[in-house]
Structures are given as C-alpha cells and as structure tokens.
Write a protein that holds these residues in place. Structure first.
Motif, PDB file in Angstrom:
ATOM      1  N   LEU A  14      23.898 -15.247   5.511  1.00  0.00           N
ATOM      2  CA  LEU A  14      25.223 -15.858   5.618  1.00  0.00           C
ATOM      3  C   LEU A  14      26.145 -15.229   4.588  1.00  0.00           C
ATOM      4  O   LEU A  14      27.332 -15.055   4.828  1.00  0.00           O
ATOM      5  N   LEU A  54      21.850 -15.936   0.784  1.00  0.00           N
ATOM      6  CA  LEU A  54      21.829 -17.225   1.478  1.00  0.00           C
ATOM      7  C   LEU A  54      21.617 -16.952   2.962  1.00  0.00           C
ATOM      8  O   LEU A  54      22.412 -16.255   3.598  1.00  0.00           O
ATOM      9  N   PRO A  56      20.238 -18.827   6.836  1.00  0.00           N
ATOM     10  CA  PRO A  56      20.327 -20.141   7.476  1.00  0.00           C
ATOM     11  C   PRO A  56      19.250 -21.131   7.022  1.00  0.00           C
ATOM     12  O   PRO A  56      19.509 -22.329   6.948  1.00  0.00           O
ATOM     13  N   ARG A  74      16.248 -25.875   1.421  1.00  0.00           N
ATOM     14  CA  ARG A  74      17.206 -26.950   1.104  1.00  0.00           C
ATOM     15  C   ARG A  74      16.566 -28.046   0.265  1.00  0.00           C
ATOM     16  O   ARG A  74      17.175 -28.575  -0.644  1.00  0.00           O
ATOM     17  N   ARG A 135      29.312 -23.094  -1.378  1.00  0.00           N
ATOM     18  CA  ARG A 135      28.482 -22.570  -0.284  1.00  0.00           C
ATOM     19  C   ARG A 135      27.105 -23.233  -0.253  1.00  0.00           C
ATOM     20  O   ARG A 135      26.616 -23.624   0.799  1.00  0.00           O
ATOM     21  N   ASP A 138      27.338 -26.948   0.688  1.00  0.00           N
ATOM     22  CA  ASP A 138      27.594 -27.063   2.129  1.00  0.00           C
ATOM     23  C   ASP A 138      26.316 -26.760   2.919  1.00  0.00           C
ATOM     24  O   ASP A 138      25.990 -27.470   3.878  1.00  0.00           O
ATOM     25  N   TRP A 139      25.597 -25.736   2.518  1.00  0.00           N
ATOM     26  CA  TRP A 139      24.337 -25.345   3.171  1.00  0.00           C
ATOM     27  C   TRP A 139      23.284 -26.446   3.016  1.00  0.00           C
ATOM     28  O   TRP A 139      22.615 -26.794   3.983  1.00  0.00           O
ATOM     29  N   ARG A 140      23.174 -27.008   1.828  1.00  0.00           N
ATOM     30  CA  ARG A 140      22.184 -28.075   1.577  1.00  0.00           C
ATOM     31  C   ARG A 140      22.469 -29.309   2.441  1.00  0.00           C
ATOM     32  O   ARG A 140      21.553 -29.982   2.882  1.00  0.00           O
TER      33      ARG A 140
END
Length: 142
Positions: A14, A54, A56, A74, A135, A138-140
């Motif tokens: 990402l 990072l 997915p 995560r 970032r 948001d990903w977590r």
C-alpha cells in the motif's frame, strides 16, 4: 509477530519508505556518548535500518535482524502514535513537532515498543512519522 522470511511478494504494498528504528529497550541502554553523537546523526541511537512496507495484511520492517524482517499483523500492534518520551525527547528529536518518533506498541512483551523515524531528513530534522501514524491506525482499524 514473525522475524522469519515470509512470502509476501505477491501482496502489493500500500506504501513503503525508508526507516531507522530501535526498541525502547535498546534506547534505554544508550550511553551519554551515544546521545551526544545523536545530536549530529540519529543513526547513533537508531541502529536498525531498512524499509517499512505496509501491505493489506501485514506491516513489514525489512532488515530488522540477521534472521530477516519483522512482520507485524494488525493484532500485533496495540497502538501507533507520534510523541516525545523520556527515551527520545525534544532535545534529541529536534524542537519541531515534525521530529517526534512514531512509536508502535506491540503485543509482544519481548519486543515492547518500537521507535521509528520514517524518511528522516537529517538537515531539516523532519520525518514522515505523522503521515505513517495515520496510515497505520487507518490500516489497524480497517
């Protein structure tokens, strides 16, 4: 958490960037001479170097150790925030808020907190840590 090589080449990143890093334990062991040298270059304190990637399904810190990258999911990361601490304060990080380290708190007691400086520019004492904090959070949460 995995420090062994994984087959993540099929997963498109990402985003990615250069990092220098240290664990809270490593920073706590630094001597006065190391801290003085850090006024010239943060690499005196942050001896781990590589790429933060990072993906997915994982966050990878390449070249983390001799055994390979550090791979975090995560659930491995319990918090991600930029802040000064007793281990890395405003005096070392620069007077600007742009010098705050990105601190990843992990679920692993042996790893603990990871201090990161992402895309650090020595002359300006700035990093991309605040963008990476957003970032990663948001990903977590995604």
């Amino acid at each position: 958490m995995n420090t062994m090589n994984t087959n993540t080449e099929g997963s498109t990143p990402l985003c990615e960037a250069d990092y220098i890093a240290a664990t809270a334990h490593e920073l706590g062991r630094k001597q006065s001479a190391d801290k003085a040298a850090a006024l010239v270059s943060q690499k005196a304190l942050f001896q781990r170097r590589g790429r933060i990637v990072l993906r997915p399904d994982e966050l990878v810190l390449t070249d983390w150790s001799d055994t390979g990258p550090l791979v975090l999911t995560r659930t491995d990361i319990t918090a991600a925030e930029t802040r000064f601490t007793d281990l890395y304060g405003r005096f070392l990080g620069g007077l600007l808020n742009a010098g705050k380290p990105l601190i990843l708190s992990t679920a692993s007691p042996s790893l603990g907190e990871i201090y990161l400086l992402i895309n650090r520019r020595e002359t300006m004492e700035t990093t991309d840590d605040r963008q990476w904090e957003k970032r990663i959070n948001d990903w977590r949460n995604g």
